[in-house]
Design a protein around this motif. Structure first.
Motif, PDB file in Angstrom:
ATOM      1  N   ILE A 177       0.869  -1.171  -0.081  1.00 57.10           N
ATOM      2  CA  ILE A 177      -0.144   0.144  -0.234  1.00 57.10           C
ATOM      3  C   ILE A 177       0.792   1.288  -0.171  1.00 57.10           C
ATOM      4  N   SER A 178       0.726   1.908  -1.055  1.00 57.83           N
ATOM      5  CA  SER A 178       1.476   3.138  -1.095  1.00 57.83           C
ATOM      6  C   SER A 178       0.953   4.600  -0.873  1.00 57.83           C
ATOM      7  N   LYS A 179       1.671   5.519  -0.795  1.00 55.84           N
ATOM      8  CA  LYS A 179       0.763   6.855  -0.514  1.00 55.84           C
ATOM      9  C   LYS A 179       0.016   7.215  -1.478  1.00 55.84           C
ATOM     10  N   SER A 180       0.368   7.041  -2.909  1.00 50.28           N
ATOM     11  CA  SER A 180      -0.482   7.546  -3.881  1.00 50.28           C
ATOM     12  C   SER A 180      -1.769   6.629  -3.927  1.00 50.28           C
ATOM     13  N   ASP A 181      -1.922   5.540  -3.476  1.00 52.51           N
ATOM     14  CA  ASP A 181      -3.020   4.580  -3.616  1.00 52.51           C
ATOM     15  C   ASP A 181      -4.369   5.297  -3.301  1.00 52.51           C
ATOM     16  N   PHE A 182      -4.409   6.193  -2.281  1.00 51.90           N
ATOM     17  CA  PHE A 182      -5.654   6.624  -1.735  1.00 51.90           C
ATOM     18  C   PHE A 182      -5.313   8.226  -1.323  1.00 51.90           C
ATOM     19  N   ALA A 183      -4.420   8.727  -2.247  1.00 50.57           N
ATOM     20  CA  ALA A 183      -4.167  10.277  -2.377  1.00 50.57           C
ATOM     21  C   ALA A 183      -5.517  10.994  -2.674  1.00 50.57           C
ATOM     22  N   ASN A 184      -5.900  12.194  -2.129  1.00 50.01           N
ATOM     23  CA  ASN A 184      -6.899  13.135  -2.395  1.00 50.01           C
ATOM     24  C   ASN A 184      -8.337  12.564  -2.268  1.00 50.01           C
ATOM     25  N   LEU A 185      -8.484  11.202  -1.471  1.00 53.12           N
ATOM     26  CA  LEU A 185      -9.794  10.463  -1.352  1.00 53.12           C
ATOM     27  C   LEU A 185     -10.315  11.147   0.054  1.00 53.12           C
ATOM     28  N   ASN A 186     -10.975  12.461  -0.313  1.00 57.40           N
ATOM     29  CA  ASN A 186     -11.259  13.196   1.108  1.00 57.40           C
ATOM     30  C   ASN A 186     -12.573  12.729   1.737  1.00 57.40           C
ATOM     31  N   LYS A 187     -13.328  11.664   0.853  1.00 56.91           N
ATOM     32  CA  LYS A 187     -14.616  11.090   1.293  1.00 56.91           C
ATOM     33  C   LYS A 187     -14.517   9.709   1.652  1.00 56.91           C
ATOM     34  N   LEU A 188     -13.487   9.238   1.615  1.00 60.98           N
ATOM     35  CA  LEU A 188     -13.254   7.821   1.892  1.00 60.98           C
ATOM     36  C   LEU A 188     -13.456   7.542   3.236  1.00 60.98           C
ATOM     37  N   LYS A 189     -14.253   6.552   3.685  1.00 63.28           N
ATOM     38  CA  LYS A 189     -14.745   6.582   5.224  1.00 63.28           C
ATOM     39  C   LYS A 189     -14.255   5.121   5.523  1.00 63.28           C
ATOM     40  N   ARG A 190     -14.414   3.957   4.613  1.00 67.84           N
ATOM     41  CA  ARG A 190     -13.949   2.722   4.994  1.00 67.84           C
ATOM     42  C   ARG A 190     -13.011   2.193   3.996  1.00 67.84           C
ATOM     43  N   ILE A 191     -11.989   1.248   4.398  1.00 68.96           N
ATOM     44  CA  ILE A 191     -11.097   0.444   3.463  1.00 68.96           C
ATOM     45  C   ILE A 191     -11.300  -1.158   4.194  1.00 68.96           C
TER      46      ILE A 191
END
Length: 341
Positions: A177-191
């Motif tokens: 899991i890298s930093k860019s995988d979830f970058a700028n996903l400000n609405k993400l609540k659950r992974i």
């Protein structure tokens, strides 16, 4: 007397002169004798005449029926069978045109592909607007902010749209899991990344997600739990390889909304204190925890302190004797589950 006779004679002449003329046919009828046995058929002459005209009328009627109108060209006409056959051909042509039009308007399913391993970008999703998540939705299932990519043999996190709120990629082959995988996903609540091959996570891979509340990393090979945002309410990292150094110091201290912390089967040798007062459930079974301190759950300086929220503490499967340190959990509403002897 002579005068009288003359007058009578003149009267007779006047009567004779005034009477209608007599014709030969009428004379013959006048001379007809019932005893001469002559059979005169009135229809012989007149009857033949009427018969002739009757035949003319019937012939004329038959002729009028059979002969077509002068306005209709017989060469342009067609039989009933030919007309029916023509209608069938026209109907078939209309059906064929309708089928072609439907096929033209029907959208063909898009078959996304993965670039094969060894090509430089293994597992990269192909398709338009990959950074916007369009290619991911061709492969995964996207439903109003939720993206489901379970059991697709992915070896990396696919591109996600900025509107993504829930992401599921269980039972895949993701290793990092890298930093860019979830970058700028400000609405993400659950992974949810349950049952992958994750062994490495960049330390800031999740910390920049302001809305993240639930992180599930069960059944991987994680040795170091990364920094997490203070918005967390559920952390599940069971069945990994955290050991004695896999959890950062005071990792959960600044999470005022944390409710569930599951760290089962990780070979952990200590309870990761301090724990927020909001915590309701703590699962640490099947680890290597040997000791519990008096301030693990309670406040030794405040004997009236009670931790009402923490009702579920699991320590079974650890080499610890709970009866040796009762002051450590005396403030809890329930005794932790574990060995008391």
């Amino acid at each position: 007397m002579v005068t009288l006779r003359l007058t009578w004679g003149l009267l007779v002449l006047c009567v004779v002169a005034a009477s209608p003329p007599r014709y030969a046919r009428q004379a013959e009828l006048d001379n007809y004798d019932d005893n001469n046995n002559v059979d005169i058929d009135l229809n012989k002459e007149g009857g033949d005449f009427y018969e002739y005209y009757d035949e003319i009328d019937e012939t004329q009627m038959e002729t009028d029926t059979l002969v077509p109108d002068e306005d209709i060209d017989p060469s342009n006409g067609a039989s009933f069978e030919e007309e029916e056959e023509g209608e069938n051909v026209e109907h078939e042509e209309q059906e064929e045109r309708r089928t072609v039009e439907e096929n033209e308007h029907k959208e063909l399913p898009i078959q996304p592909q993965l670039i094969p391993s060894g090509s430089g970008e293994s597992g990269t999703l192909m398709g338009p607007s990959a950074q916007g998540g369009m290619a991911t939705c061709m492969l995964c299932t996207c439903l109003v902010g939720s993206v489901y990519c379970d059991d697709l043999k992915l070896d990396r996190v696919p591109p996600l749209a900025k509107e993504t709120t829930h992401f599921y990629a269980r039972y895949n082959k993701i290793a990092r899991i890298s930093k860019s995988d979830f970058a700028n996903l400000n609405k993400l609540k659950r992974i949810d990344l349950t049952s992958n091959s994750i062994s490495r996570i960049d330390d800031d891979a999740f910390f920049g997600l302001p809305a993240l509340q639930e992180l599930i990393l069960r059944e991987n090979s994680i040795r170091q739990l990364p920094a997490l945002p203070p918005s967390m309410s559920l952390i599940d990292a069971c069945h990994n390889q955290l050991g004695s150094t896999g959890i950062q110091r005071e990792a959960f201290k600044d999470m005022p909304g944390l409710l569930y912390l599951y760290l089962t089967d990780n070979n952990i040798d200590h309870i990761p204190v301090p724990l927020p007062d909001s915590l309701r459930s703590l699962h640490l079974q099947n680890n290597n925890i040997q000791m519990m301190h008096e301030d693990t759950f309670c406040n030794p300086h405040d004997l009236n302190y009670i931790r009402n929220a923490l009702e579920d503490v699991r320590l079974d499967g650890n080499p610890i004797n709970l009866s040796r340190t009762p002051q450590a959990y005396i403030c809890l509403p329930r005794i932790p589950v574990g060995a008391l002897i």
